[in-house]
Design a protein around this motif. Structure first.
Motif, mmCIF file in Angstrom:
data_model
loop_
_atom_site.group_PDB
_atom_site.id
_atom_site.type_symbol
_atom_site.label_atom_id
_atom_site.label_comp_id
_atom_site.label_asym_id
_atom_site.label_seq_id
_atom_site.Cartn_x
_atom_site.Cartn_y
_atom_site.Cartn_z
ATOM 1 N N LYS A 293 37.059 47.188 4.024
ATOM 2 C CA LYS A 293 36.413 46.789 5.259
ATOM 3 C C LYS A 293 37.432 46.563 6.364
ATOM 4 C CE LYS A 293 32.129 44.821 3.482
ATOM 5 N NZ LYS A 293 31.201 43.674 3.498
ATOM 6 N N SER A 294 37.050 47.003 7.556
ATOM 7 C CA SER A 294 37.896 46.793 8.729
ATOM 8 C C SER A 294 37.480 45.506 9.427
ATOM 9 C CB SER A 294 37.761 47.968 9.689
ATOM 10 O OG SER A 294 36.471 47.965 10.288
ATOM 11 N N ILE A 295 38.331 45.052 10.331
ATOM 12 C CA ILE A 295 38.013 43.868 11.126
ATOM 13 C C ILE A 295 36.782 44.133 11.987
ATOM 14 C CG2 ILE A 295 38.853 42.368 12.982
ATOM 15 C CD1 ILE A 295 40.035 41.852 10.139
ATOM 16 N N ASP A 296 36.663 45.339 12.536
ATOM 17 C CA ASP A 296 35.478 45.674 13.333
ATOM 18 C C ASP A 296 34.206 45.601 12.489
ATOM 19 O OD1 ASP A 296 36.648 46.031 15.792
ATOM 20 O OD2 ASP A 296 37.102 48.138 15.457
ATOM 21 N N GLN A 297 34.277 46.055 11.247
ATOM 22 C CA GLN A 297 33.110 45.984 10.362
ATOM 23 C C GLN A 297 32.753 44.536 10.042
ATOM 24 O OE1 GLN A 297 34.674 48.572 7.273
ATOM 25 N NE2 GLN A 297 33.203 50.187 7.805
ATOM 26 N N SER B 39 50.805 43.182 9.493
ATOM 27 C CA SER B 39 50.330 44.330 10.254
ATOM 28 C C SER B 39 51.267 44.683 11.391
ATOM 29 C CB SER B 39 48.932 44.030 10.823
ATOM 30 O OG SER B 39 48.465 45.071 11.654
ATOM 31 N N LEU B 40 51.162 45.902 11.857
ATOM 32 C CA LEU B 40 51.744 46.278 13.137
ATOM 33 C C LEU B 40 50.968 45.546 14.227
ATOM 34 C CD1 LEU B 40 52.042 50.168 12.716
ATOM 35 C CD2 LEU B 40 53.662 48.416 11.983
ATOM 36 N N ASN B 41 51.514 45.506 15.423
ATOM 37 C CA ASN B 41 50.816 44.878 16.547
ATOM 38 C C ASN B 41 49.499 45.589 16.840
ATOM 39 O OD1 ASN B 41 53.026 43.225 16.863
ATOM 40 N ND2 ASN B 41 53.751 44.179 18.743
ATOM 41 N N THR B 42 48.460 44.807 17.096
ATOM 42 C CA THR B 42 47.180 45.365 17.530
ATOM 43 C C THR B 42 46.558 44.413 18.550
ATOM 44 O OG1 THR B 42 45.555 44.285 16.071
ATOM 45 C CG2 THR B 42 46.839 46.095 15.114
ATOM 46 N N ILE B 43 45.480 44.870 19.181
ATOM 47 C CA ILE B 43 44.802 44.004 20.150
ATOM 48 C C ILE B 43 43.928 42.968 19.452
ATOM 49 C CG2 ILE B 43 44.865 45.739 21.964
ATOM 50 C CD1 ILE B 43 41.915 46.336 21.390
ATOM 51 N N ASP B 44 43.783 43.057 18.133
ATOM 52 C CA ASP B 44 42.943 42.105 17.389
ATOM 53 C C ASP B 44 43.734 41.222 16.423
ATOM 54 O OD1 ASP B 44 40.260 42.100 18.164
ATOM 55 O OD2 ASP B 44 39.888 44.022 17.194
ATOM 56 N N THR B 45 45.068 41.355 16.413
ATOM 57 C CA THR B 45 45.864 40.575 15.457
ATOM 58 C C THR B 45 45.652 39.076 15.623
ATOM 59 O OG1 THR B 45 47.539 42.320 15.440
ATOM 60 C CG2 THR B 45 48.193 40.165 14.585
ATOM 61 N N LEU B 46 45.742 38.590 16.848
ATOM 62 C CA LEU B 46 45.564 37.157 17.081
ATOM 63 C C LEU B 46 44.108 36.740 16.893
ATOM 64 C CD1 LEU B 46 47.770 35.055 17.937
ATOM 65 C CD2 LEU B 46 48.454 37.438 18.125
ATOM 66 N N THR B 47 43.182 37.662 17.095
ATOM 67 C CA THR B 47 41.770 37.356 16.833
ATOM 68 C C THR B 47 41.579 36.943 15.380
ATOM 69 O OG1 THR B 47 41.122 38.972 18.515
ATOM 70 C CG2 THR B 47 39.416 38.259 16.992
ATOM 71 N N VAL B 48 42.305 37.596 14.475
ATOM 72 C CA VAL B 48 42.238 37.249 13.049
ATOM 73 C C VAL B 48 42.723 35.817 12.841
ATOM 74 C CG1 VAL B 48 43.144 37.764 10.752
ATOM 75 C CG2 VAL B 48 42.486 39.633 12.284
ATOM 76 N N SER B 49 43.850 35.459 13.463
ATOM 77 C CA SER B 49 44.383 34.095 13.311
ATOM 78 C C SER B 49 43.395 33.067 13.839
ATOM 79 C CB SER B 49 45.710 33.963 14.061
ATOM 80 O OG SER B 49 46.716 34.748 13.453
ATOM 81 N N LEU C 160 44.211 38.886 2.704
ATOM 82 C CA LEU C 160 45.289 39.593 3.387
ATOM 83 C C LEU C 160 44.698 40.589 4.377
ATOM 84 C CD1 LEU C 160 48.253 40.552 3.733
ATOM 85 C CD2 LEU C 160 47.913 41.999 1.712
ATOM 86 N N VAL C 161 45.190 40.546 5.607
ATOM 87 C CA VAL C 161 44.791 41.511 6.633
ATOM 88 C C VAL C 161 46.000 42.383 6.930
ATOM 89 C CG1 VAL C 161 43.982 41.816 8.993
ATOM 90 C CG2 VAL C 161 43.100 39.931 7.617
ATOM 91 N N THR C 162 45.818 43.706 6.856
ATOM 92 C CA THR C 162 46.917 44.633 7.082
ATOM 93 C C THR C 162 46.403 45.807 7.906
ATOM 94 O OG1 THR C 162 48.692 45.879 5.977
ATOM 95 C CG2 THR C 162 46.532 45.855 4.888
ATOM 96 N N CYS C 163 47.124 46.921 7.905
ATOM 97 C CA CYS C 163 46.699 48.115 8.633
ATOM 98 C C CYS C 163 47.068 49.336 7.802
ATOM 99 C CB CYS C 163 47.347 48.168 10.016
ATOM 100 S SG CYS C 163 49.150 48.185 9.984
ATOM 101 N N ALA C 164 46.491 50.477 8.119
ATOM 102 C CA ALA C 164 46.656 51.671 7.299
ATOM 103 C C ALA C 164 48.110 52.064 7.045
ATOM 104 C CB ALA C 164 45.885 52.840 7.926
ATOM 105 N N GLN D 267 54.116 40.572 16.622
ATOM 106 C CA GLN D 267 53.252 39.401 16.779
ATOM 107 C C GLN D 267 53.357 38.426 15.613
ATOM 108 O OE1 GLN D 267 49.746 41.831 17.365
ATOM 109 N NE2 GLN D 267 49.628 41.308 19.534
ATOM 110 N N SER D 268 54.087 38.801 14.574
ATOM 111 C CA SER D 268 54.325 37.878 13.459
ATOM 112 C C SER D 268 55.449 36.900 13.783
ATOM 113 C CB SER D 268 54.704 38.673 12.200
ATOM 114 O OG SER D 268 55.860 39.470 12.437
ATOM 115 N N HIS D 269 56.272 37.220 14.778
ATOM 116 C CA HIS D 269 57.423 36.392 15.149
ATOM 117 C C HIS D 269 56.988 35.338 16.152
ATOM 118 C CE1 HIS D 269 61.361 35.354 16.851
ATOM 119 N NE2 HIS D 269 61.920 35.940 15.809
ATOM 120 N N ILE D 270 57.563 34.142 16.058
ATOM 121 C CA ILE D 270 57.148 33.030 16.907
ATOM 122 C C ILE D 270 57.261 33.371 18.386
ATOM 123 C CG2 ILE D 270 59.411 31.901 17.033
ATOM 124 C CD1 ILE D 270 56.028 30.130 16.516
#
Length: 614
Positions: A183-187, A95-105, A139-143, A263-266
């Motif tokens: 489904k979205s992460i919010d859903q 995904s591109l950077n989002t405010i919820d990317t790390l929430t998924v991890s 897999l979690v991605t974005c539009a 946010q995928s990079h260390i």
């Protein structure tokens, strides 16, 4: 001779815990009292703030969202917390950077699973390969990346029902809308509100030191990309090392920092994102580095710390009038990592932001992030700074003997609680990287030099490992070489780094043509070979350093390709081209190029797209 952190840097307050997952270390109820978190959750900045819309969640809300998302994912993926091996519960984030990317991890960790961050620059083939290698079950991605994600998932045998979407700002969607059937992460979070609480993690003592939290791709010291197993304790250790080190100069009050790095990079995954949360700081998240919009975000949010890679600093120095049109007086520190930066660029940047201190650092995925960083209390030009507390370092010279003197180069080897478990399903590569006594080979040639204050600093002298760094992103020559050899016209090939002012380095290929291709049109063949690479690899891996045909590659008596000879040839050719260009400019302008004012430029670094740059 072993080296450690200078005496004025505090030691780690306690040994990094080995029986707690990273999300509990960051957000657990005991995190302040038991682990010494600098600020309570309620007193901390929102962990992530959208740099486009301003949307954010408080630290308390993020903690709740982790738990609710874990419930939603458990329902969709049919995962039980304490059942199945962690490697049977791998969830990719592309995904591109989002405010919820790390929430998924962190939600994945809550389910006793493993997070697999994947660069949004990956091509379909690269993404599919990574999904297969890491045996991802979801897999979690974005539009904006959905088409690539769907194609890769099909190749990897991953059903559409196991693909979920992160929300990105409308301005970053590139005109793409999310389909209603996904489904979205919010859903999933809303779904989690209606499901029963999850079981507690049943971890025995020491589990956090053994269990993988993140599988991150890296090329190591050489060869093809490999997946690095980063344990929970590894991540916690580097978080502690960063915050403890910075306590010598970092203000106690929470602040906001810039989060444009992927946010995928260390670098962003641990150093920017998770260490900031442990400090109580917040990260202003953007989907990439576009100069004007980034400066606008810095001004609006009064950001105090910039996490950058050298091309971003170069972009700012080349557009002084644009930079000066924004109020950047809030910025106090610009931390630069991933590749080197010249003294001249640092001085030019200092002229633009006189109140800002530039500190350079060094790290790698295999060390879970940072090894050393500059310290404003003891700056030394060109230095990568001091070792972080908890690190031991040695320099290994010729014959495998320790370097015993200062100002003498040797390969850097490291020991630290942040040094990773090893490479996933690759015992040979792990054995090559890890020396006896749990010392990690870095593949980088370093020197230790003393500052005027008598403190030890690390300086990069050369890179032993073969990696090419394009805008801070890794390119493994072996990967490109293996693919180029599949082309009918290529008999032999060597890919080396070409120095580049903006990108740092660019891949350049030296090719010996196969029988039947020697007398063809060189320009037409170059176009074929470029497309051969472009069709398969991410944008930063394209042969933007050029393709040159040789009758033969320089080799040693034993037949090994002499990359150093090719690197020197590339450097000489580059200098010759620059001289010719300067001569043409002198003729056009009728004056020396030194007197020609460089035009203002608007630099855009799309660190999160696999589309071609125009």
């Amino acid at each position: 001779m072993p080296f450690t952190s200078p005496s004025y840097i505090p030691k780690l307050p306690f040994s990094p815990p080995d029986s707690v997952p990273v999300h509990e270390f960051l957000f657990g109820r005991e995190s302040s009292a038991k682990y010494g978190r600098r600020h309570s959750l309620s007193a901390s900045k929102p962990p992530f703030v959208c740099g486009v819309t301003g949307q954010s969640y408080s630290a308390v809300e993020v903690s709740e969202r982790i738990e609710l998302l874990a419930r939603g994912l458990a329902s969709e993926l049919e995962w039980q917390v304490n059942e199945a091996d962690a490697f049977d519960k791998t969830l990719a984030v592309f995904s591109l950077n989002t405010i919820d990317t790390l929430t998924v991890s962190w939600a994945t960790h809550r389910l006793n699973g493993i997070s697999v961050p994947i660069s949004s620059l990956y091509s379909v083939d690269e993404l599919a390969g990574q999904l297969k290698k890491t045996k991802c079950k979801g897999l979690v991605t974005c539009a904006p990346l959905l088409d690539a994600a769907l194609s890769a998932a099909e190749l990897a045998g991953l059903p559409r029902t196991r693909i979920f979407l992160l929300q990105v700002p409308e301005a970053s969607r590139r005109g793409v809308s999310a389909p209603e059937d996904m489904k979205s992460i919010d859903q999933l979070i809303d779904q989690g509100r209606g499901t029963p609480p999850l079981s507690d993690l049943a971890w025995e003592a020491g589990r956090g030191a053994k269990q993988t939290a993140f599988l991150c791709s890296s090329s190591g010291t050489s060869g093809l990309p490999k997946n690095v197993m980063i344990s929970h304790r590894n991540a916690i250790a580097n978080i502690m090392q960063i915050v403890t080190y910075e306590s010598t100069y970092q203000p106690l009050e929470p602040e906001l920092c810039l989060g444009v790095l992927p946010q995928s990079h260390i670098y962003s995954l641990v150093v920017v994102s998770q260490a900031s949360i442990w400090r109580g700081d917040g990260v202003v998240v953007r989907q990439g580095f576009e100069l004007g919009q980034t400066l606008k975000a810095i001004q609006y949010h009064k950001i105090k710390r910039l996490w950058l890679v050298p091309p971003m600093i170069v972009a700012m120095t080349k557009a002084p009038r644009i930079v000066e049109s924004y109020d950047l007086r809030s910025v106090r520190i610009a931390a630069v990592g991933a590749s080197g930066i010249s003294k001249e660029i640092i001085l030019a940047f200092g002229d633009l932001l006189p109140e800002c201190k530039v500190v350079q650092g060094y790290g790698m995925t295999e060390s879970t992030g940072v090894v050393c960083f500059g310290n404003v209390e003891d700056a030394m030009t060109g230095s990568c700074g001091h070792l972080y507390p908890g690190y031991e370092a040695r320099l290994i010279g010729e014959g495998g003997k320790d370097v015993e003197a200062y100002n003498t180069p040797g390969e850097l080897v490291l020991r630290s609680p942040s040094v990773v478990v090893g490479y996933f399903q690759n015992e040979e590569a792990t054995a090559e990287a890890m020396l006896e006594g749990k010392w990690l080979r870095t593949g980088d040639l370093m020197e230790v030099r003393k500052s005027d204050a008598g403190h030890e600093h690390l300086f990069i002298v050369d890179r032993v490992k073969e990696l090419i760094k394009v805008r801070g992103l890794q390119v493994a020559p072996a990967e490109l070489e293996s693919h180029l050899l599949l082309h009918w016209a290529v008999a032999e090939v060597s890919v080396i780094p070409l120095p580049d002012e903006r990108a740092g380095e660019l891949p350049r290929a030296y090719i010996v043509r196969a029988t039947g291709a020697e007398k063809g049109d060189e320009d037409a063949l170059r176009k074929q070979l470029r497309k051969h690479v472009m069709d398969v690899f991410a944008r930063h891996k394209h042969l933007d350093g050029g393709i040159e045909f040789l009758d033969q590659l320089p080799k040693t008596a034993s037949g090994k390709i002499q990359r150093r000879v090719l690197k020197e040839k590339a450097r000489v050719d580059l200098e010759a081209r620059k001289a010719a260009q300067a001569k043409r400019l002198n003729a056009i302008n009728g004056s020396k190029t030194d007197g020609v004012k460089r035009p203002e430029t608007m630099e855009v670094f799309d660190l999160s797209s696999d589309e071609d740059e125009e």
